[in-house]
Design a protein around this motif. Structure first.
Motif, mmCIF file in Angstrom:
data_model
loop_
_atom_site.group_PDB
_atom_site.id
_atom_site.type_symbol
_atom_site.label_atom_id
_atom_site.label_comp_id
_atom_site.label_asym_id
_atom_site.label_seq_id
_atom_site.Cartn_x
_atom_site.Cartn_y
_atom_site.Cartn_z
ATOM 1 N N GLU A 16 -8.509 -2.039 6.016
ATOM 2 C CA GLU A 16 -9.175 -1.761 4.712
ATOM 3 C C GLU A 16 -9.325 -0.370 4.813
ATOM 4 N N GLU A 17 -9.320 0.458 5.646
ATOM 5 C CA GLU A 17 -9.072 1.919 5.561
ATOM 6 C C GLU A 17 -7.659 2.286 5.225
ATOM 7 N N ALA A 22 -3.981 4.217 0.815
ATOM 8 C CA ALA A 22 -2.772 3.993 0.112
ATOM 9 C C ALA A 22 -2.947 3.942 -1.377
ATOM 10 N N VAL A 23 -4.305 3.441 -1.832
ATOM 11 C CA VAL A 23 -4.666 3.586 -3.028
ATOM 12 C C VAL A 23 -4.533 4.936 -3.654
ATOM 13 N N ARG A 39 4.742 1.643 -5.845
ATOM 14 C CA ARG A 39 3.656 0.418 -5.656
ATOM 15 C C ARG A 39 3.632 -0.042 -4.251
ATOM 16 N N ILE A 40 2.498 -0.488 -3.914
ATOM 17 C CA ILE A 40 2.226 -0.921 -2.454
ATOM 18 C C ILE A 40 1.981 -2.461 -2.492
ATOM 19 N N TYR A 41 2.487 -3.144 -1.481
ATOM 20 C CA TYR A 41 2.611 -4.606 -1.127
ATOM 21 C C TYR A 41 1.790 -4.795 0.026
ATOM 22 N N ASP A 77 -3.735 10.892 7.612
ATOM 23 C CA ASP A 77 -4.718 10.130 7.563
ATOM 24 C C ASP A 77 -4.293 8.578 8.122
ATOM 25 N N ILE A 78 -3.173 8.164 8.193
ATOM 26 C CA ILE A 78 -2.994 6.769 8.457
ATOM 27 C C ILE A 78 -2.349 6.856 9.944
#
Length: 99
Positions: A16-17, A22-23, A39-41, A77-78
């Motif tokens: 979720e984080e 990503a958004v 885009r992210i999938y 961040d990731i």
């Protein structure tokens, strides 16, 4: 046009984080000059696997993107949310009347 495919393996308790990060990067990247699509999938069977599919005008646009504040922040961040290296492919479409 250059298509970039980037694959991330996310820690199961961080999905979720990762999505929140990503958004944000998708929103900001779509505003960049030279970005045609971003885009992210999320994998349907393995929800901790994510794939970005990006389309760029040229190498200059990719280089500029890689140096933006929002992209650098996303990568920082990731780091604690992912495992392993990001797998990146760069592809070029073959011109054809069928594509």
């Amino acid at each position: 046009m250059i298509t970039v495919i980037a694959k991330f393996n996310v820690l199961e308790n961080s999905v979720e984080e990762f999505k929140k990060c990503a958004v944000n990067v998708v929103r900001d990247t779509r505003k960049e000059k030279g970005n045609l699509s971003y885009r992210i999938y999320q994998d349907r069977l393995s929800p901790a696997k994510f794939t970005f599919i990006e389309e760029w005008l040229n190498d200059t646009a990719i280089e500029q993107h890689n140096n933006t504040k929002h992209f650098i922040k996303f990568i920082e961040d990731i780091k604690p949310l992912t495992r392993g290296d990001v797998k990146i492919e760069q592809l070029m479409r073959i011109p054809s009347v069928f594509c």
